[in-house]
Design an enzyme around this catalytic site. Structure first.
Site, PDB file in Angstrom:
ATOM      1  N   ASP A  38       0.875  -1.162   0.000  1.00 46.52           N
ATOM      2  CA  ASP A  38       0.000   0.000   0.000  1.00 46.52           C
ATOM      3  C   ASP A  38       0.921   1.222   0.000  1.00 46.52           C
ATOM      4  OD1 ASP A  38      -2.169   1.818   0.804  1.00 46.52           O
ATOM      5  OD2 ASP A  38      -1.200   1.745   2.759  1.00 46.52           O
ATOM      6  N   ASP A  49      -7.221  -1.417   3.596  1.00 53.66           N
ATOM      7  CA  ASP A  49      -6.336  -2.521   3.211  1.00 53.66           C
ATOM      8  C   ASP A  49      -6.779  -3.845   3.823  1.00 53.66           C
ATOM      9  OD1 ASP A  49      -4.580  -0.717   1.900  1.00 53.66           O
ATOM     10  OD2 ASP A  49      -3.669  -0.225   3.829  1.00 53.66           O
ATOM     11  N   ASP A  62      -1.718  -0.721   6.031  1.00 58.77           N
ATOM     12  CA  ASP A  62      -1.934  -0.139   7.360  1.00 58.77           C
ATOM     13  C   ASP A  62      -3.372   0.315   7.601  1.00 58.77           C
ATOM     14  OD1 ASP A  62      -1.727   2.001   5.472  1.00 58.77           O
ATOM     15  OD2 ASP A  62      -1.597   3.363   7.167  1.00 58.77           O
TER      16      ASP A  62
HETATM   17  P1  ADP Z   1      -5.467   5.852  -0.282  1.00 58.25           P
HETATM   18  O1  ADP Z   1      -5.681   5.587   1.190  1.00 58.25           O
HETATM   19  O2  ADP Z   1      -4.694   4.750  -0.949  1.00 58.25           O
HETATM   20  O3  ADP Z   1      -4.902   7.209  -0.570  1.00 58.25           O
HETATM   21  P2  ADP Z   1      -8.321   6.466  -0.676  1.00 58.25           P
HETATM   22  O4  ADP Z   1      -9.320   5.592  -1.362  1.00 58.25           O
HETATM   23  O5  ADP Z   1      -8.509   6.705   0.772  1.00 58.25           O
HETATM   24  O6  ADP Z   1      -6.914   5.806  -1.006  1.00 58.25           O
HETATM   25  O7  ADP Z   1      -8.298   7.888  -1.386  1.00 58.25           O
HETATM   26  C1  ADP Z   1      -8.164   8.002  -2.786  1.00 58.25           C
HETATM   27  C2  ADP Z   1      -8.176   9.447  -3.226  1.00 58.25           C
HETATM   28  O8  ADP Z   1      -9.465  10.043  -2.951  1.00 58.25           O
HETATM   29  C3  ADP Z   1      -7.203  10.333  -2.507  1.00 58.25           C
HETATM   30  O9  ADP Z   1      -5.924  10.264  -3.077  1.00 58.25           O
HETATM   31  C4  ADP Z   1      -7.838  11.705  -2.659  1.00 58.25           C
HETATM   32  O10 ADP Z   1      -7.539  12.251  -3.926  1.00 58.25           O
HETATM   33  C5  ADP Z   1      -9.319  11.405  -2.583  1.00 58.25           C
HETATM   34  N1  ADP Z   1      -9.821  11.605  -1.216  1.00 58.25           N
HETATM   35  C6  ADP Z   1     -10.162  10.638  -0.343  1.00 58.25           C
HETATM   36  N2  ADP Z   1     -10.588  11.145   0.831  1.00 58.25           N
HETATM   37  C7  ADP Z   1     -10.491  12.487   0.708  1.00 58.25           C
HETATM   38  C8  ADP Z   1     -10.776  13.610   1.574  1.00 58.25           C
HETATM   39  N3  ADP Z   1     -11.213  13.454   2.832  1.00 58.25           N
HETATM   40  N4  ADP Z   1     -10.551  14.842   1.097  1.00 58.25           N
HETATM   41  C9  ADP Z   1     -10.103  15.027  -0.149  1.00 58.25           C
HETATM   42  N5  ADP Z   1      -9.812  14.037  -1.000  1.00 58.25           N
HETATM   43  C10 ADP Z   1     -10.001  12.777  -0.595  1.00 58.25           C
HETATM   44 MG    MG Z   2      -2.583   3.227   3.725  1.00 58.57          MG
END
Ligand code: ADP
Ligand code: MG
Length: 349
Positions: A99, A298, A294
């Protein structure tokens, strides 16, 4: 904890071995007793000698003892191995998927750049901060931290859009804050800003765009530092013959930049949390797969993998789903765990 497969094998061998040895001992007693007439003492001694030399209990004890020593050695170095099966499988791994956020990187992102469109930087942080105060995402924390000196507004209608961003109403207006994918879906006009956004992403930063209706108000870029051991750890694993992958919900450009910096050629980007496990499954058709992560997102992938490796700094769900936990959060400990597995299995054999 689960028994190692080799333990089950040793147990089934013992199941035959023990009765056979006892049978031979009884046979020895009868033969000697009938040969050396009426000497119970001598016949008994011969029977006991058979039992002592064959020592059937040693076979049953050898495997658990070796596994206990193996897991104990791991624990001393901060590598918690939850079961014998994990210790046995670790040296057979072919693929390892990392990840990005919180695993390869520190997971403590910081705001690096602000771009604004007809509003002040302060206003941008005020709106974004007010919205993100309601999110638990590490990216949100970075924004809230940056806006800590600003008095935040009350918001309503907060909603997280999985893998894309968030939305909320502030002072009667509906705002969206998230990645390019979300903005394209909403039909937000990016025109002059697109090249700046892609440039930030190529630098390994995550760009979050604030929009109201179809209007872009600003961009907040966030960078997450790579852990100092990550590059070396990944190199070690590649040298051991493992194929290394990276998986992330972040966009292609940011993912490529980070993967390149730690020496990973294969990566999957823009993966929604529920799809991470599918990628693990796909690779499992070709070999044994380990997932390292983490976050809550995941957890399904950690459970699906042949060996799930969780960061000690990670969420409880991740640690629960993994079969190995790295208490020191250093990826260098993965190759150590694999070596430990190799040594333990050698000892058992
Ligand atoms: P990871 O944990 O691998 O970064 P996520 O699915 O949590 O994957 O998030 C993917 C994308 O969605 C982030 O890179 C961001 O661009 C957007 N994103 C997620 N949560 C937020 C948030 N709270 N505010 C702004 N952008 C977000
Ligand atoms: Mg992570």
């Amino acid at each position: 904890t689960k028994k190692a497969p080799i333990q089950r094998f040793a147990d089934s061998v013992s199941a035959y071995f023990v009765p056979i040895v006892i049978f031979i001992a009884i046979l020895t007693f009868t033969v000697w007793f009938s040969l050396v007439k009426s000497s119970v003492g001598f016949a008994l001694m011969a029977a006991v000698a058979v039992l002592v030399i064959a020592c059937p209990c040693a076979l049953g004890l050898a495997t658990p003892t070796a596994i206990m020593v193996g897991t104990g050695k791991g624990a001393k170095q901060g590598i918690l191995i939850k079961g014998g099966d994990a210790l046995e499988t670790a040296h057979k791994l072919n693929y390892i998927i990392f990840d990005k956020t919180g695993t390869i990187t520190k997971g403590k992102p910081e705001v690096t750049d602000l771009l604004v469109n007809q509003i002040s930087e302060k206003k941008l942080l005020e709106i974004a901060g007010s919205i993100e105060k309601n999110s638990e995402h590490p990216l949100a924390e970075a924004i809230v931290k940056k806006a800590k000196k600003i008095k935040l507004k009350k918001i309503t209608g907060f909603k997280a859009i999985v893998g894309k961003g968030v939305k909320a109403n502030v002072s009667g207006k509906e705002y969206y804050l998230g990645n390019l994918r979300l903005m394209k879906e909403r039909g937000v006009k990016l025109s002059g800003h697109l090249s700046k956004i892609t440039k930030l992403e190529s630098e390994g930063k995550t760009a979050m765009i604030l929009a109201v209706g179809k209007k872009l108000l600003g961009v907040i870029a966030v960078a997450d530092e790579i852990k100092k051991d990550s590059f070396k750890a990944i190199q070690n694993l590649q040298k051991m013959g493992l194929k290394v992958y990276m998986i992330t919900g972040d966009n292609q450009r940011t993912a490529r930049a980070i993967a390149k910096r730690v020496g990973i050629k294969n990566f999957f980007a823009e993966v929604l949390p529920e799809d991470k496990a599918k990628y693990v499954k796909k690779l499992q058709k070709k070999g044994k797969v380990s997932m390292v992560g983490d976050g809550i997102n995941d957890a399904p992938a950690l459970a699906q993998a042949d060996i799930g490796i969780a960061m000690g700094s990670g969420t409880d769900v991740a640690m629960e789903s993994g079969s190995i936990v790295l208490m020191r959060n250093s990826l260098l400990d993965i190759s150590k765990a694999i070596k430990l597995s190799r040594l333990t299995m050698g000892k058992i054999r």
